[in-house]
Design a protein around this motif. Structure first.
Motif, PDB file in Angstrom:
ATOM      1  N   SER A   1       0.951  -1.098   0.079  1.00 21.37           N
ATOM      2  CA  SER A   1      -0.028   0.095   0.628  1.00 21.37           C
ATOM      3  C   SER A   1       0.896   1.384  -0.061  1.00 21.37           C
TER       4      SER A   1
ATOM      5  N   ILE B   1      -4.698  10.422  11.937  1.00 19.41           N
ATOM      6  CA  ILE B   1      -4.656   9.215  11.151  1.00 19.41           C
ATOM      7  C   ILE B   1      -6.158   8.230  10.715  1.00 19.41           C
TER       8      ILE B   1
ATOM      9  N   HIS C   1      -8.753   0.726   3.198  1.00 23.53           N
ATOM     10  CA  HIS C   1      -8.416   1.167   5.020  1.00 23.53           C
ATOM     11  C   HIS C   1      -8.745   3.048   5.026  1.00 23.53           C
TER      12      HIS C   1
ATOM     13  N   GLY D   1      -8.215   4.145   8.742  1.00 26.33           N
ATOM     14  CA  GLY D   1      -8.239   4.771   9.641  1.00 26.33           C
ATOM     15  C   GLY D   1      -7.423   4.344  10.817  1.00 26.33           C
ATOM     16  N   SER D   2      -6.760   4.378  11.631  1.00 25.94           N
ATOM     17  CA  SER D   2      -6.128   3.640  12.505  1.00 25.94           C
ATOM     18  C   SER D   2      -6.989   4.584  14.023  1.00 25.94           C
ATOM     19  N   GLN D   3      -6.462   2.846  15.295  1.00 24.95           N
ATOM     20  CA  GLN D   3      -7.123   3.767  16.283  1.00 24.95           C
ATOM     21  C   GLN D   3      -8.352   3.720  16.501  1.00 24.95           C
TER      22      GLN D   3
ATOM     23  N   GLY E   1      -6.178  -0.782  11.543  1.00 25.18           N
ATOM     24  CA  GLY E   1      -7.490   0.227  12.158  1.00 25.18           C
ATOM     25  C   GLY E   1      -8.063  -0.080  13.604  1.00 25.18           C
TER      26      GLY E   1
ATOM     27  N   GLU F   1      -4.904  -6.194   7.347  1.00 26.28           N
ATOM     28  CA  GLU F   1      -3.839  -5.845   7.477  1.00 26.28           C
ATOM     29  C   GLU F   1      -3.839  -4.883   9.395  1.00 26.28           C
TER      30      GLU F   1
ATOM     31  N   GLY G   1      -2.006  -3.736  12.755  1.00 29.02           N
ATOM     32  CA  GLY G   1      -0.879  -3.065  12.855  1.00 29.02           C
ATOM     33  C   GLY G   1      -1.256  -3.202  14.564  1.00 29.02           C
TER      34      GLY G   1
ATOM     35  N   ARG H   1       4.438   9.483  19.839  1.00 26.43           N
ATOM     36  CA  ARG H   1       3.392   9.488  19.884  1.00 26.43           C
ATOM     37  C   ARG H   1       2.638  10.647  20.827  1.00 26.43           C
TER      38      ARG H   1
ATOM     39  N   TYR I   1       4.214   1.362  17.059  1.00 23.11           N
ATOM     40  CA  TYR I   1       4.475   3.043  16.507  1.00 23.11           C
ATOM     41  C   TYR I   1       5.361   3.436  17.627  1.00 23.11           C
TER      42      TYR I   1
ATOM     43  N   MET J   1       8.996   5.010  15.028  1.00 22.68           N
ATOM     44  CA  MET J   1       8.691   6.263  14.603  1.00 22.68           C
ATOM     45  C   MET J   1      10.117   6.765  15.463  1.00 22.68           C
TER      46      MET J   1
HETATM   47  N1  LLP Z   1      -2.628  -0.392   6.568  1.00 22.89           N
HETATM   48  C1  LLP Z   1      -2.437   1.076   5.543  1.00 22.89           C
HETATM   49  C2  LLP Z   1      -2.576   0.841   4.950  1.00 22.89           C
HETATM   50  C3  LLP Z   1      -2.656   1.649   6.735  1.00 22.89           C
HETATM   51  O1  LLP Z   1      -1.640   3.117   6.349  1.00 22.89           O
HETATM   52  C4  LLP Z   1      -1.977   1.175   8.271  1.00 22.89           C
HETATM   53  C5  LLP Z   1      -1.890   2.390   9.172  1.00 22.89           C
HETATM   54  C6  LLP Z   1      -2.396  -0.280   8.860  1.00 22.89           C
HETATM   55  C7  LLP Z   1      -2.665  -0.898   8.005  1.00 22.89           C
HETATM   56  C8  LLP Z   1      -2.452  -0.186  10.000  1.00 22.89           C
HETATM   57  O2  LLP Z   1      -2.709   0.058  10.753  1.00 22.89           O
HETATM   58  P1  LLP Z   1      -3.131  -0.526  12.379  1.00 22.89           P
HETATM   59  O3  LLP Z   1      -3.811  -1.263  12.458  1.00 22.89           O
HETATM   60  O4  LLP Z   1      -2.314  -0.403  13.244  1.00 22.89           O
HETATM   61  O5  LLP Z   1      -4.115   1.035  12.742  1.00 22.89           O
HETATM   62  N2  LLP Z   1       1.438   6.516  13.828  1.00 22.89           N
HETATM   63  C9  LLP Z   1      -0.067   6.580  14.324  1.00 22.89           C
HETATM   64  C10 LLP Z   1      -0.619   5.588  13.422  1.00 22.89           C
HETATM   65  C11 LLP Z   1      -0.439   5.160  12.148  1.00 22.89           C
HETATM   66  C12 LLP Z   1      -1.148   4.499  11.106  1.00 22.89           C
HETATM   67  C13 LLP Z   1      -0.330   4.298   9.662  1.00 22.89           C
HETATM   68  N3  LLP Z   1      -1.528   3.856   8.658  1.00 22.89           N
HETATM   69  C14 LLP Z   1      -0.048   5.982  15.759  1.00 22.89           C
HETATM   70  O6  LLP Z   1       1.031   6.058  16.046  1.00 22.89           O
HETATM   71  O7  LLP Z   1      -0.698   6.075  15.730  1.00 22.89           O
END
Ligand code: LLP
Length: 417
Positions: free
Chosen positions: A102, A162, A199, A201-203, A239, A273, A275, A312, A371, A375
């Motif tokens: 991505s 995010i 996708h 967003g996150s959190q 997310g 996906e 994280g 963060r 993160y 980071m």
């Molecule tokens: N897939 C894509 C295309 C993404 O952009 C992201 C996260 C994920 C999957 C994974 O998302 P997750 O499951 O972790 O929410 N640095 C920020 C978070 C940035 C997320 C960016 N994209 C933080 O520390 O909160």
């Protein structure tokens, strides 16, 4: 089961006292619990038992090779956003046909690398990118497997930095333009349209936004089928949120049930996906109290980890619980817990109630597995931290602490100076 618990007032990671790790490795450092990582991955994967799916851990959340390698051994795929993450993924043992790529800004060299390695799918985010992927595939005599990342314009109700699935965000192709994009893609000689990606967003701490997006995608799959464009893979991104403080996000089973309910009998292979939900609460940052001071209006606890180690709190005003590694029963004070960087934005917590600490005491910054290290930076020429993985009553360094020599590696003083 929580693997960061107190026994006799002492914080343990699995069966190892955090203090023992610090004695050997020093501070600051990141500590990950193997049992937690494994449990979280399995919980997510098992929540979709019986569903045709591939769980692609989102490398950006934590790219340590030990962590990537663990999820690869558990049968996972990988979600990458750069050539560097592809390199790490392959090094950690992922089969290239389990890797999805991505990102809005894929460079030509990165696209070529992914084409040569034969990844599962490019999640294409613009028409110009689509054109480049087609061109490069042609030059390399490959057919590029492609999904279009659709921006469904759904509010994920999370921090604006995010949120990724709204029109004002830079991600994906507008839902209105997406059908046309697919028609163009389907005609390109070196592109094989195989998927649909999203996708938002996150959190994210509710199932609603995921469901809203999925309804839109489901309709789109039907519309595409009517145009003879068959979607084999539906990538729902990541997310799912975690508890940092008092959030009550859906657990993986609740999330899975929401997805299953909407997806019904749509015949696709689902890609996820995740994280943060896998690694976030599997890691802590341990830091040492250097000094304390009071300005009359504020108490400060100055620790040896700063915004360069965990950005963060500074970047998103994110809350991380901070706990004493040895519980002293001391009375609580209200203090800012700050790092050594020369910026007022360098804090781990503001106005936090915390047990009175002394110089040399250790503090654990909780929920730092996602993160966190990834980071971190060398700002102020501070050394990047060590990362340690605990497994039962053993622990091993998963990344060595940097040394001063590492700081200037690759730097050259030009001849003309
Ligand atoms: N897939 C894509 C295309 C993404 O952009 C992201 C996260 C994920 C999957 C994974 O998302 P997750 O499951 O972790 O929410 N640095 C920020 C978070 C940035 C997320 C960016 N994209 C933080 O520390 O909160």
């Amino acid at each position: 089961m929580n693997h960061f618990i107190y026994r006799d007032k002492e914080l343990y990671c699995e069966n190892v006292p955090v203090r023992n790790i610090v004695q050997k490795i020093g501070t600051p450092l990141y500590i990950y619990s193997h049992a937690t990582l494994k449990r979280h991955f399995k919980a997510f994967n098992d929540a979709f038992k019986g569903v045709n799916k591939l769980v692609c851990f989102s490398a950006k959340a934590n790219t340590n090779l030990a962590i990537l390698s663990l999820f690869s051994k558990l049968g996972g795929g990988l979600d990458i956003v750069s050539g560097g993450e592809l390199y790490r993924g392959l090094k950690a043992g992922y089969a290239s046909n389990k890797i999805v790529y991505s990102g809005v800004g894929k460079r030509i060299d990165e696209i070529d690398y992914a084409l040569k390695m034969g990844i599962l799918m490019f999640n294409v985010e613009s028409m110009e990118e689509l054109e480049i992927v087609d061109q490069r595939a042609g030059l390399l005599k490959k057919k590029a497997p492609v999904a279009i990342r659709v921006n469904p314009d759904v509010d994920p109700k999370t921090h604006p930095y995010i949120s990724t699935g709204m029109k004002k965000n830079k991600f994906g192709i507008n839902i209105e333009a997406a059908m046309e994009a697919y028609k163009v893609a389907a005609k390109l000689k070196n592109i094989k349209v195989i998927g649909l990606d999203c996708h938002i967003g996150s959190q994210i701490t509710q199932t609603g936004p995921f469901k809203d997006a999925l309804y839109i995608l489901k309709t789109m799959i039907k519309d595409l089928a009517a145009c003879k464009i068959n979607i084999k893979y539906l990538d729902l991104g990541g997310g799912l949120g975690i508890t940092y403080n008092d959030e009550e996000p859906p657990d993986p089973v609740e999330y899975a049930n929401a997805i299953k309910e909407v997806i019904g009998d749509t015949k696709v292979k689902l890609i996820f996906e995740p994280g943060r939900v896998i690694v976030g609460n599997a890691g802590i940052l341990v830091t040492k109290v250097l000094y304390r001071k009071s300005t009359g209006v504020k108490e400060f606890i100055i620790v040896d980890a700063g915004m360069n180690d965990l950005v963060r709190p500074t970047l998103y005003e994110a809350f991380h619980a901070i706990k004493p590694v040895v519980d002293s029963d001391n009375e609580e004070i209200k203090a800012d817990i700050v790092g050594p960087i020369c910026e007022s934005g360098d804090f781990l917590a503001l106005d936090r109630n915390i047990q009175k600490v002394e110089q040399g005491d250790l503090l654990a910054v909780m929920s730092s597995g996602a993160y966190g290290f990834v980071m971190s930076s060398n700002y102020c020429s501070r050394l990047k931290l060590a990362e340690v993985m605990v497994n039962g009553d053993k622990f091993q360094v998963a990344r060595k602490r940097q040394k001063y020599e590492d700081l200037t590696r690759g730097e050259i003083i030009p001849d003309f100076l």
